[in-house]
Design an enzyme around this catalytic site. Structure first.
Site, PDB file in Angstrom:
ATOM      1  N   ASN A   1      47.903  27.981  32.396  1.00 47.79           N
ATOM      2  CA  ASN A   1      48.793  29.093  32.071  1.00 47.79           C
ATOM      3  C   ASN A   1      50.234  28.644  32.314  1.00 47.79           C
ATOM      4  O   ASN A   1      50.626  28.387  33.446  1.00 47.79           O
ATOM      5  CB  ASN A   1      48.418  30.271  32.987  1.00 47.79           C
TER       6      ASN A   1
ATOM      7  N   CYS B   1      55.213  36.323  31.546  1.00 44.70           N
ATOM      8  CA  CYS B   1      54.422  35.735  30.451  1.00 44.70           C
ATOM      9  C   CYS B   1      54.696  36.415  29.113  1.00 44.70           C
ATOM     10  O   CYS B   1      54.239  35.947  28.068  1.00 44.70           O
ATOM     11  CB  CYS B   1      52.930  35.784  30.793  1.00 44.70           C
TER      12      CYS B   1
ATOM     13  N   HIS C   1      49.213  34.980  24.705  1.00 44.67           N
ATOM     14  CA  HIS C   1      49.515  34.268  25.951  1.00 44.67           C
ATOM     15  C   HIS C   1      48.241  33.595  26.466  1.00 44.67           C
ATOM     16  O   HIS C   1      47.165  34.204  26.505  1.00 44.67           O
ATOM     17  CB  HIS C   1      50.087  35.244  26.975  1.00 44.67           C
TER      18      HIS C   1
HETATM   19  N1  ACO Z   1      37.448  27.915  43.253  1.00 42.77           N
HETATM   20  C1  ACO Z   1      36.316  28.361  43.803  1.00 42.77           C
HETATM   21  N2  ACO Z   1      36.149  29.630  44.227  1.00 42.77           N
HETATM   22  C2  ACO Z   1      37.197  30.470  44.055  1.00 42.77           C
HETATM   23  C3  ACO Z   1      38.408  30.065  43.484  1.00 42.77           C
HETATM   24  C4  ACO Z   1      38.522  28.726  43.078  1.00 42.77           C
HETATM   25  N3  ACO Z   1      39.636  28.241  42.516  1.00 42.77           N
HETATM   26  N4  ACO Z   1      39.251  31.122  43.462  1.00 42.77           N
HETATM   27  C5  ACO Z   1      38.592  32.165  43.990  1.00 42.77           C
HETATM   28  N5  ACO Z   1      37.358  31.770  44.350  1.00 42.77           N
HETATM   29  C6  ACO Z   1      36.297  32.577  44.982  1.00 42.77           C
HETATM   30  C7  ACO Z   1      36.857  33.772  45.715  1.00 42.77           C
HETATM   31  O1  ACO Z   1      37.256  33.408  47.017  1.00 42.77           O
HETATM   32  C8  ACO Z   1      35.667  34.691  45.738  1.00 42.77           C
HETATM   33  O2  ACO Z   1      34.777  34.277  46.716  1.00 42.77           O
HETATM   34  P1  ACO Z   1      33.974  35.369  47.597  1.00 42.77           P
HETATM   35  O3  ACO Z   1      33.136  36.123  46.611  1.00 42.77           O
HETATM   36  O4  ACO Z   1      33.194  34.506  48.528  1.00 42.77           O
HETATM   37  O5  ACO Z   1      35.025  36.197  48.236  1.00 42.77           O
HETATM   38  C9  ACO Z   1      34.995  34.403  44.372  1.00 42.77           C
HETATM   39  O6  ACO Z   1      35.487  33.125  43.944  1.00 42.77           O
HETATM   40  C10 ACO Z   1      35.333  35.441  43.319  1.00 42.77           C
HETATM   41  O7  ACO Z   1      36.731  35.660  43.335  1.00 42.77           O
HETATM   42  P2  ACO Z   1      37.414  36.679  42.381  1.00 42.77           P
HETATM   43  O8  ACO Z   1      38.890  36.696  42.597  1.00 42.77           O
HETATM   44  O9  ACO Z   1      36.665  37.980  42.452  1.00 42.77           O
HETATM   45  O10 ACO Z   1      37.099  35.961  40.993  1.00 42.77           O
HETATM   46  P3  ACO Z   1      37.115  36.574  39.565  1.00 42.77           P
HETATM   47  O11 ACO Z   1      35.782  36.477  38.973  1.00 42.77           O
HETATM   48  O12 ACO Z   1      37.834  37.874  39.502  1.00 42.77           O
HETATM   49  O13 ACO Z   1      38.018  35.502  38.823  1.00 42.77           O
HETATM   50  C11 ACO Z   1      40.248  35.166  38.010  1.00 42.77           C
HETATM   51  C12 ACO Z   1      39.356  35.271  39.237  1.00 42.77           C
HETATM   52  C13 ACO Z   1      39.814  33.977  37.179  1.00 42.77           C
HETATM   53  C14 ACO Z   1      41.694  34.962  38.439  1.00 42.77           C
HETATM   54  C15 ACO Z   1      40.079  36.466  37.212  1.00 42.77           C
HETATM   55  O14 ACO Z   1      40.357  37.590  38.019  1.00 42.77           O
HETATM   56  C16 ACO Z   1      40.965  36.504  36.029  1.00 42.77           C
HETATM   57  O15 ACO Z   1      40.681  35.868  35.033  1.00 42.77           O
HETATM   58  N6  ACO Z   1      42.033  37.281  36.094  1.00 42.77           N
HETATM   59  C17 ACO Z   1      42.999  37.321  35.042  1.00 42.77           C
HETATM   60  C18 ACO Z   1      44.292  37.031  35.650  1.00 42.77           C
HETATM   61  C19 ACO Z   1      44.924  35.779  35.151  1.00 42.77           C
HETATM   62  O16 ACO Z   1      44.477  35.049  34.292  1.00 42.77           O
HETATM   63  N7  ACO Z   1      46.084  35.602  35.716  1.00 42.77           N
HETATM   64  C20 ACO Z   1      46.936  34.545  35.333  1.00 42.77           C
HETATM   65  C21 ACO Z   1      48.333  34.938  35.627  1.00 42.77           C
HETATM   66  S1  ACO Z   1      48.732  36.462  34.996  1.00 42.77           S
HETATM   67  C22 ACO Z   1      49.027  36.326  33.410  1.00 42.77           C
HETATM   68  O17 ACO Z   1      49.345  35.263  32.937  1.00 42.77           O
HETATM   69  C23 ACO Z   1      48.879  37.512  32.590  1.00 42.77           C
END
Ligand code: ACO
Length: 324
Positions: A279, A112, A249
């Site tokens: 993304n 990215c 990004h």
């Molecule tokens: N729909 C519904 N529930 C979901 C989904 C979904 N698509 N995905 C995960 N969950 C559930 C998980 O299973 C988990 O359930 P549980 O508590 O029963 O185990 C719950 O939601 C929480 O999951 P987490 O992974 O802890 O969710 P979090 O609040 O951390 O959000 C996210 C995840 C959005 C990816 C967050 O970590 C984030 O914004 N990270 C930044 C990374 C990013 O944007 N990466 C993109 C690529 S990298 C880059 O471009 C730099």
């Protein structure tokens, strides 16, 4: 020594729109979960176009807007993590398709951060005095690298391409630059792992899909990338309020919210379009830039100051301050 300027911007995205509601038909997820956590509402998914097809469209648009012929180009750098093939490079296919017979072309892999890294390299090529004109393109078909049964990644990404034409100028436009890599955290974000498979070695696991430690990436962006941007602004000697817009990004709306607070600049200056494209990795910044030019927000007349910042797999991150 010649300087570099960005003289055109263009983008192209596949036609098919896939909304969060569409995803609920194949994954256990909701529009509410996806949009509240990421800001993403829909993304484009390619039906029959490859990464090179999107990039060729961008290259053609850039040439049309500039009135230059393809033969006038000296180089094409294409940032991607979803090339059509390992060989030839996607950049070589673009060069052949548009007939840029004088240009050398290569792909750059920095996830990215790819577009920012490629733009920084393009600036160096032009500043060397050896080359006058080049295309810097970010193009991705990430849909082919997604495990469509994994809701933790499939909802985040999309397909698209954007790019800029850069050329020699007698005025400085690239004001400050900072590029970083931390390979010790490589495992936080991976895709396209091809294992060993020769008859003379032990075979190792392969995994084509994007895998990510979401929390680690979130923390990295807020901590390291915000600091990188703040330090760069300080080093440039510019008053931060003179930065008109920040093109970061487009991973996640909440990342931008938190970064704006940490850097201490109005959230309005952090432009966004992850709502409509998700993304798109190396393509996200040039698509956003091209849309801003289309809307008249960016004039490309050298009168505005912008900060571009990419961050992602590698881990890699990098920022540029540019008069645009
Ligand atoms: N729909 C519904 N529930 C979901 C989904 C979904 N698509 N995905 C995960 N969950 C559930 C998980 O299973 C988990 O359930 P549980 O508590 O029963 O185990 C719950 O939601 C929480 O999951 P987490 O992974 O802890 O969710 P979090 O609040 O951390 O959000 C996210 C995840 C959005 C990816 C967050 O970590 C984030 O914004 N990270 C930044 C990374 C990013 O944007 N990466 C993109 C690529 S990298 C880059 O471009 C730099």
């Amino acid at each position: 020594m010649p300087y570099t300027k960005i003289s055109q911007a263009a983008h192209y995205v596949p036609k098919q729109v896939v909304t969060n509601d569409d995803l609920t038909t194949i994954l256990e997820t909701t529009d509410q979960w996806i949009s509240s956590r990421t800001g993403i509402k829909e993304r484009r998914i390619s039906q029959n176009e490859e990464t090179s097809d999107l990039a060729i469209k961008v290259a053609e648009k850039l040439l049309k807007k500039s009135n230059y012929s393809a033969q006038e180009l000296d180089f094409i750098i294409l940032a991607t993590i979803s090339s059509d093939s390992t060989m030839p490079s996607t950049a070589a296919k673009v060069q052949g398709a548009i007939g840029a017979s004088k240009a050398f072309a290569f792909d750059l892999s920095a996830a990215c951060s790819g577009f920012v890294y490629a733009l920084a390299m393009g600036d160096k090529l032009i500043s060397s005095g050896l080359y006058q004109k080049g295309l810097i393109i970010g193009a991705e078909i990430l849909s082919k690298q997604l495990d469509w049964t994994d809701r933790t990644t499939a909802v985040l990404f999309g397909d698209g391409a954007g790019g800029v034409l850069i050329e020699a100028s007698d005025q400085p436009h690239f004001l400050a630059e900072s590029l970083s890599t931390d390979g010790t955290k490589a495992q936080c974000l991976t895709s396209g792992i091809s294992g060993l498979s020769s008859p003379f070695s032990e075979s190792t696991d392969s995994d084509p899909y994007i895998k990510m430690d979401g929390r680690a990436i979130f923390d990295f962006a807020i901590r390291d990338v915000s600091k990188n941007i703040s330090d760069l602004i300080k080093e440039s000697g510019l008053d931060k309020e003179t930065i008109d817009y920040l093109f970061l990004h487009q991973a996640n709306k909440r990342i931008l919210d938190k970064m704006a607070k940490k850097i201490g600049l109005s959230r309005e200056k952090f432009l966004e379009n992850m709502m409509t494209y998700g993304n798109t990795s190396a393509a996200s910044i040039p698509i956003l830039l091209s849309e801003s030019v289309q809307k008249g927000q960016i004039r490309l007349d050298g009168s505005q100051t912008v900060l571009l910042s990419g961050f992602g797999g590698g881990l890699t991150w990098g920022s540029l301050i540019v008069k645009i």
